[in-house]
Design a protein around this motif. Sequence first.
Motif, mmCIF file in Angstrom:
data_model
loop_
_atom_site.group_PDB
_atom_site.id
_atom_site.type_symbol
_atom_site.label_atom_id
_atom_site.label_comp_id
_atom_site.label_asym_id
_atom_site.label_seq_id
_atom_site.Cartn_x
_atom_site.Cartn_y
_atom_site.Cartn_z
ATOM 1 N N ARG A 37 44.253 36.944 19.143
ATOM 2 C CA ARG A 37 43.058 37.125 18.302
ATOM 3 C C ARG A 37 42.586 35.748 17.849
ATOM 4 O O ARG A 37 43.351 34.992 17.258
ATOM 5 C CB ARG A 37 43.381 37.982 17.076
ATOM 6 N N ILE A 38 41.316 35.462 18.123
ATOM 7 C CA ILE A 38 40.730 34.160 17.799
ATOM 8 C C ILE A 38 39.523 34.352 16.892
ATOM 9 O O ILE A 38 38.667 35.208 17.152
ATOM 10 C CB ILE A 38 40.282 33.429 19.084
ATOM 11 N N LEU A 39 39.455 33.548 15.852
ATOM 12 C CA LEU A 39 38.280 33.489 14.990
ATOM 13 C C LEU A 39 37.498 32.250 15.390
ATOM 14 O O LEU A 39 38.053 31.144 15.396
ATOM 15 C CB LEU A 39 38.707 33.395 13.521
ATOM 16 N N GLU A 40 36.235 32.440 15.739
ATOM 17 C CA GLU A 40 35.391 31.283 16.026
ATOM 18 C C GLU A 40 34.456 31.061 14.852
ATOM 19 O O GLU A 40 33.676 31.941 14.485
ATOM 20 C CB GLU A 40 34.577 31.469 17.312
ATOM 21 N N LEU A 41 34.557 29.877 14.252
ATOM 22 C CA LEU A 41 33.700 29.508 13.124
ATOM 23 C C LEU A 41 32.553 28.650 13.640
ATOM 24 O O LEU A 41 32.771 27.576 14.185
ATOM 25 C CB LEU A 41 34.513 28.730 12.083
#
Length: 191
Positions: A37-41
């Motif tokens: 799971r990756i959060l892209e800001l």
Amino acid sequence: MTTSFYDDNAETYAARDRKPPTARLDAFLAALPEKARILELGCGGGQDCAYMLSKGFDVTPTDGSAELARQAEKLIGRPVKIMRFEELSAHEEFDGVWAEASLLHVPRADLPGILTLIRSALKQDGVFHASFKAGTAEGHDSFGRYYNYPSMEWLQTLFDAGGWRDISINEVDGGGYDGKPTRWLHLATRK
């Protein structure tokens, strides 16, 4: 001022000829578990998100500009969460956080607090990537966008103080949307 630039120029900005930074992306993804799971800001036009999705990762793209989020949605075919960095409230949800050329818009005084929120959003041993335009003092570019322009030493001290580990900062020459030669700092670290 910075967000209004992206709202007002979203279509042009998203449509520019920008290739994903595949070498940095591949190094980031290689440090993560399969289907992480990756959060892209600050997903911008969505090119990096599209690349990570194509590699089988579970990406949550976000951007502070509603107009830019709409442009990214066209490319990636999924919703982009409209969110400012200070609104991040996740707790140990993500294996990785990708912030390519986005946190460089955070005022220096606010950066430690934003990094604390990012650290909280990461699972233990989570991987974090960010890039900044190098400099010595905060300021604005010719488009009126704010930049924090840190030095490598300033960034290292900031991340050391924040409890991050395995900190790596590479300094490289490149360019930006303004077409001017740019010194970039690419940071990789772990929670």
